[in-house]
Design an enzyme around this catalytic site. Structure first.
Site, mmCIF file in Angstrom:
data_model
loop_
_atom_site.group_PDB
_atom_site.id
_atom_site.type_symbol
_atom_site.label_atom_id
_atom_site.label_comp_id
_atom_site.label_asym_id
_atom_site.label_seq_id
_atom_site.Cartn_x
_atom_site.Cartn_y
_atom_site.Cartn_z
ATOM 1 N N HIS A 20 -5.445 19.946 3.617
ATOM 2 C CA HIS A 20 -5.459 19.108 2.410
ATOM 3 C C HIS A 20 -4.023 18.870 1.913
ATOM 4 C CE1 HIS A 20 -9.624 21.027 1.592
ATOM 5 N NE2 HIS A 20 -9.855 19.772 1.895
ATOM 6 N N LYS A 22 -24.277 21.678 -7.030
ATOM 7 C CA LYS A 22 -23.791 22.623 -6.020
ATOM 8 C C LYS A 22 -23.039 23.750 -6.722
ATOM 9 C CE LYS A 22 -21.086 21.943 -1.938
ATOM 10 N NZ LYS A 22 -20.281 20.964 -1.203
ATOM 11 N N SER A 63 -12.582 24.352 4.518
ATOM 12 C CA SER A 63 -12.670 25.231 3.349
ATOM 13 C C SER A 63 -13.792 26.250 3.527
ATOM 14 C CB SER A 63 -12.925 24.416 2.085
ATOM 15 O OG SER A 63 -11.851 23.573 1.821
ATOM 16 N N ARG A 116 -10.074 14.953 10.235
ATOM 17 C CA ARG A 116 -9.605 15.990 11.155
ATOM 18 C C ARG A 116 -9.977 15.661 12.593
ATOM 19 N NH1 ARG A 116 -12.660 20.491 7.862
ATOM 20 N NH2 ARG A 116 -14.070 18.739 7.995
HETATM 21 O O1 PNS Z 1 -14.225 17.751 -0.071
HETATM 22 P P1 PNS Z 1 -15.545 17.070 0.061
HETATM 23 O O2 PNS Z 1 -16.664 17.962 -0.422
HETATM 24 O O3 PNS Z 1 -15.782 16.525 1.447
HETATM 25 O O4 PNS Z 1 -15.487 15.791 -0.948
HETATM 26 C C1 PNS Z 1 -16.604 14.966 -1.129
HETATM 27 C C2 PNS Z 1 -16.340 13.998 -2.289
HETATM 28 C C3 PNS Z 1 -15.963 14.739 -3.545
HETATM 29 C C4 PNS Z 1 -15.235 13.044 -1.933
HETATM 30 C C5 PNS Z 1 -17.651 13.167 -2.508
HETATM 31 O O5 PNS Z 1 -18.745 14.025 -2.606
HETATM 32 C C6 PNS Z 1 -17.576 12.306 -3.759
HETATM 33 O O6 PNS Z 1 -16.900 11.303 -3.809
HETATM 34 N N1 PNS Z 1 -18.278 12.756 -4.810
HETATM 35 C C7 PNS Z 1 -18.281 12.120 -6.104
HETATM 36 C C8 PNS Z 1 -19.604 11.418 -6.355
HETATM 37 C C9 PNS Z 1 -19.650 10.100 -5.624
HETATM 38 O O7 PNS Z 1 -18.856 9.207 -5.863
HETATM 39 N N2 PNS Z 1 -20.622 9.974 -4.697
HETATM 40 C C10 PNS Z 1 -20.846 8.772 -3.923
HETATM 41 C C11 PNS Z 1 -20.002 8.774 -2.642
HETATM 42 S S1 PNS Z 1 -20.371 7.331 -1.691
#
Ligand code: PNS
Length: 165
Positions: free
Chosen positions: A17, A41, A133, A95
């Site tokens: 990251h 979550k 993570s 990745r």
């Molecule tokens: O580190 P991660 O868990 O892969 O990140 C995922 C994240 C936070 C980018 C994604 O879950 C997100 O954007 N969540 C916010 C809610 C949202 O916008 N959801 C619709 C995505 S199309």
């Protein structure tokens, strides 16, 4: 000013990251690193702890000059966050090819919801491509050594979590 948001769980932030943060700051004038607080979550680390660790890691890496990187928490849609931040770009790291499908899906849905938002992918540096993570958390929980996988600033938080868990 070119502003981008970099959303994620960062539970915890890894060196992968941090590599993406570094490279995004070379392209954008300001990067908003946004820690998702997902009410559905249970995270391993609180939002406050994750934010503090990222801020410290950004500082340690010398990326905090002129407020180029801002670290915040958010609990809504990424596209809404981007709009509020005045950002037209969403940064994500890739990745391996296995990351591509879910990332493409998110990028397309985000674009559908907000046609003026574009997702920009940075390929995680090869030396960090194996990091995740969740695996870092698992290694730390069993007392394994995760230095070299996460910024030094994340080590005390991981140690505390493994001592209490
Ligand atoms: O580190 P991660 O868990 O892969 O990140 C995922 C994240 C936070 C980018 C994604 O879950 C997100 O954007 N969540 C916010 C809610 C949202 O916008 N959801 C619709 C995505 S199309």
């Amino acid at each position: 000013m070119r502003i981008a948001v970099y959303p994620g769980s960062f539970d915890p932030i890894t060196l992968g990251h941090l590599d993406v943060i570094r490279r995004a700051t070379e392209v954008f004038d300001r990067l908003v690193v946004a820690v998702l607080i997902n009410p559905r979550k249970v995270p391993a680390h609180t939002g406050d702890a994750r934010v503090m660790v990222i801020r410290a890691a950004v500082k340690e890496a010398g990326l905090d000059e002129q407020d180029r990187v801002k670290v915040i928490q958010f609990d809504g849609l990424t596209v809404e966050l981007a709009k509020a931040a005045g950002a037209h770009h969403i940064v994500r790291g890739l990745r391996a090819t296995s990351d591509f499908d879910p990332e493409l899906q998110m990028a397309q849905l985000n674009r559908r919801m907000a046609p003026d938002e574009d997702t920009v992918f940075f390929k995680t540096g090869n030396e960090h491509a194996y990091l995740s993570s969740s695996l870092v958390r698992e290694i730390a929980a069993f007392g394994g050594d995760v230095s070299g996988m996460v910024p030094d600033a994340a080590l005390p938080m991981l140690r505390r979590a493994s001592a209490s868990g």
